[in-house]
Design a protein around this motif. Structure first.
Motif, short mmCIF file in Angstrom:
data_model
loop_
_atom_site.label_atom_id
_atom_site.label_comp_id
_atom_site.label_asym_id
_atom_site.label_seq_id
_atom_site.Cartn_x
_atom_site.Cartn_y
_atom_site.Cartn_z
N LEU A 252 -41.72 -6.54 11.15
CA LEU A 252 -40.60 -6.85 10.26
C LEU A 252 -40.75 -6.20 8.89
CD1 LEU A 252 -37.97 -8.28 9.79
CD2 LEU A 252 -39.23 -10.37 9.21
N LEU A 253 -41.91 -6.32 8.28
CA LEU A 253 -42.10 -5.75 6.94
C LEU A 253 -41.97 -4.23 6.92
CD1 LEU A 253 -44.92 -7.92 5.31
CD2 LEU A 253 -42.45 -8.08 5.04
N PRO A 254 -42.66 -3.49 7.81
CA PRO A 254 -42.45 -2.03 7.78
C PRO A 254 -41.01 -1.63 8.09
CG PRO A 254 -43.81 -2.68 9.66
CD PRO A 254 -43.72 -3.87 8.76
N SER A 255 -40.35 -2.36 8.97
CA SER A 255 -38.96 -2.04 9.30
C SER A 255 -38.05 -2.29 8.10
CB SER A 255 -38.48 -2.87 10.49
OG SER A 255 -39.27 -2.60 11.63
N LEU A 256 -38.28 -3.38 7.38
CA LEU A 256 -37.50 -3.65 6.17
C LEU A 256 -37.74 -2.58 5.10
CD1 LEU A 256 -37.83 -7.52 5.69
CD2 LEU A 256 -35.70 -6.24 5.98
N ALA A 257 -38.99 -2.14 4.97
CA ALA A 257 -39.31 -1.11 3.98
C ALA A 257 -38.54 0.18 4.25
CB ALA A 257 -40.81 -0.84 3.97
N LEU A 258 -38.35 0.51 5.52
CA LEU A 258 -37.58 1.71 5.87
C LEU A 258 -36.08 1.46 5.82
CD1 LEU A 258 -39.37 3.35 8.94
CD2 LEU A 258 -39.14 4.27 6.64
N ALA A 259 -35.66 0.23 6.09
CA ALA A 259 -34.23 -0.04 6.32
C ALA A 259 -33.41 -0.13 5.05
CB ALA A 259 -34.08 -1.32 7.14
N MET A 260 -33.95 -0.72 3.99
CA MET A 260 -33.09 -1.12 2.87
C MET A 260 -32.50 0.07 2.13
SD MET A 260 -33.00 -4.18 3.49
CE MET A 260 -31.80 -4.50 2.19
N GLY A 261 -33.25 1.15 1.98
CA GLY A 261 -32.68 2.33 1.35
C GLY A 261 -31.55 2.91 2.17
N GLN A 262 -31.73 2.94 3.51
CA GLN A 262 -30.67 3.44 4.38
C GLN A 262 -29.48 2.49 4.39
OE1 GLN A 262 -30.92 6.50 5.55
NE2 GLN A 262 -32.91 6.54 4.54
N ALA A 263 -29.74 1.19 4.29
CA ALA A 263 -28.65 0.22 4.26
C ALA A 263 -27.73 0.48 3.07
CB ALA A 263 -29.21 -1.20 4.21
N ALA A 264 -28.31 0.86 1.94
CA ALA A 264 -27.49 1.16 0.77
C ALA A 264 -26.58 2.36 1.01
CB ALA A 264 -28.40 1.42 -0.44
N VAL A 265 -27.14 3.40 1.65
CA VAL A 265 -26.33 4.58 1.96
C VAL A 265 -25.21 4.22 2.94
CG1 VAL A 265 -26.37 6.89 2.98
CG2 VAL A 265 -28.27 6.13 1.54
N PHE A 266 -25.56 3.51 4.00
CA PHE A 266 -24.56 3.13 5.00
C PHE A 266 -23.46 2.26 4.38
CE2 PHE A 266 -28.06 3.21 8.50
CZ PHE A 266 -28.11 4.58 8.41
N MET A 267 -23.86 1.32 3.53
CA MET A 267 -22.89 0.41 2.92
C MET A 267 -21.89 1.16 2.06
SD MET A 267 -21.80 -1.33 0.06
CE MET A 267 -23.12 -1.04 -1.12
N ARG A 268 -22.37 2.08 1.24
CA ARG A 268 -21.47 2.79 0.34
C ARG A 268 -20.52 3.71 1.12
NH1 ARG A 268 -22.13 2.51 -4.91
NH2 ARG A 268 -21.19 4.55 -5.25
N LEU A 269 -21.00 4.32 2.17
CA LEU A 269 -20.12 5.15 3.00
C LEU A 269 -19.04 4.30 3.66
CD1 LEU A 269 -22.65 7.56 4.76
CD2 LEU A 269 -20.85 8.21 3.17
#
Length: 390
Positions: A252-269
């Motif tokens: 969970l922790l490594p996945s969250l570390a990778l996910a949140m930056g991409q989540a910001a990109v996906f959200m804004r698009l």
């Protein structure tokens, strides 16, 4: 009047084309469920997914699919050449690295002959490429095992992190992007944008350290009070088949570390596309019919707003791979990043070039499959291709 000969077949083909996006999506989900339950080798699952994407694109537009496949082949050959050339240009002699500085000239010559280093560059490249085409990536100099076996073993943790990261990123981005687009210009929209921009500005390794600090080892002590929790493990990899609960706790922790930056990109698009979609006439028509806002947003506005997101999800594979290399090191996960890092530190050029080639190939194939899925989901693209050929 009876139906013309072949009319039923034509109608069936048209029905398949009309429902192609749904059929492909169901097939992909079924494959993932099959892989989850039966846990076949990764190459089987990846191969089935590639076949589904290729067949779907072939039904939608066979000529386009053939052109894309034909274009991928020279790219893969070029990537293999660049990878081999870079490894061959590294300073130092692999034979000396294996034998040590006290080795004699005869011993070095024997090892160079065993590794094929005494042959001309293009002969070595041709021999290596021939082995690659048959699944032979060579033998690791340090580990003395087939590189294909080593990469196959280390690929599973890396792909799991990447898959979980994409799921988490989309899990945050889709509802937040829909809501921010619907509430454009409000305080809610501003808050969502500012929070996600904070995640986007935070490097993966910094976020990983912060997650370990505040969710694993108890955080900081302020005036005798600990600000943080000890709810998740900080390191170690547990295979999925060994213990499902522990596996997800450790991932969970490594996945969250990778996910949140991409989540910001996906959200804004998605937010930008939702804003544009909500201004279209068919949305006004849905509102005039009295449809609930939730149904308008999720059923009518989300799909036409998600095509850009789908393309970018495929493009982020490369970023996720790069981030995974660092995150794997922080959380001591035995993935491809750790395998390549070990090869670099020990100058195992055969292992490094095999790992880099596999990652590059995976990236190119995933991009191609995202294009195929884009074609299957968007009927407008199929219409344009047909119109262009008419």
């Amino acid at each position: 009047m009876g139906e013309p000969a072949g009319g039923g077949t034509t109608g069936m083909k048209q029905a398949v084309r009309d429902q192609l996006g749904r059929i492909v999506a169901v097939a992909l989900l079924a494959t993932i469920a099959w892989a989850w339950l039966w846990r076949p080798p990764f190459s089987w699952t990846f191969g089935v997914l590639v076949v589904i994407g290729t067949v779907g694109a072939g039904i939608a537009d066979g000529r386009y699919a053939l052109r894309r496949i034909a274009g991928v082949i020279p790219v893969l050959v070029g990537v293999s050449f660049v990878v081999f050339a870079l490894m061959a240009s590294l300073p130092g002699d692999p034979a000396i690295n294996i034998l040590g500085p006290a080795a004699t000239a005869d011993q070095i010559a024997i090892v160079r002959t065993e590794l094929g280093l005494d042959e001309p560059f293009f002969n070595r490249y041709g021999n290596w490429l021939g082995g690659v085409l048959t699944g032979d990536l060579g033998t690791s100099i340090v580990l003395r095992e087939d590189v294909a076996d080593g990469i196959s073993r280390s690929m599973t943790p890396t792909l799991q992190i990447m898959a979980y990261s994409v799921v988490i990123a989309l899990g945050f981005a889709i509802p937040l992007g829909i809501w921010a687009g619907y509430r454009q210009g409000t305080k809610t929209d501003g808050t969502i944008n500012n929070v996600m921009l904070g995640f986007l500005a935070t490097p993966n390794f910094v976020l990983a350290v912060m997650l370990v600090l505040f969710l694993s080892i108890g955080g900081l002590s302020v005036a005798g009070n600990e600000i943080g929790f000890r709810v998740l493990p900080a390191a170690r990899y547990v295979p999925l088949g060994e213990d499902v609960v522990l596996h997800f706790k450790h991932m969970l922790l490594p996945s969250l570390a990778l996910a949140m930056g991409q989540a910001a990109v996906f959200m804004r698009l998605l937010r930008s596309d939702m804003i544009a979609t909500l201004r279209l006439p068919f949305i006004d028509l849905a509102r005039s019919k009295g449809l609930p806002t939730r149904r308008i947003l999720w059923r009518h506005a989300l799909r036409p707003s998600s095509f850009t997101l789908l393309t970018v999800v495929g493009l982020t594979v490369g970023l996720l791979i790069g981030g995974a290399l660092i995150v794997e090191f922080i959380f001591t996960i035995p993935g491809v990043g750790a395998y390549i890092f070990l090869g670099v530190t020990q100058r195992d050029f055969i292992a490094v070039q095999g790992g880099v080639l596999v990652i590059s190939t995976l990236y190119i194939v995933v991009l191609t499959m995202s294009d195929f899925l884009y074609l299957a989901l968007d009927p407008r693209l199929r219409g344009r291709e047909v119109g262009a050929r008419a």
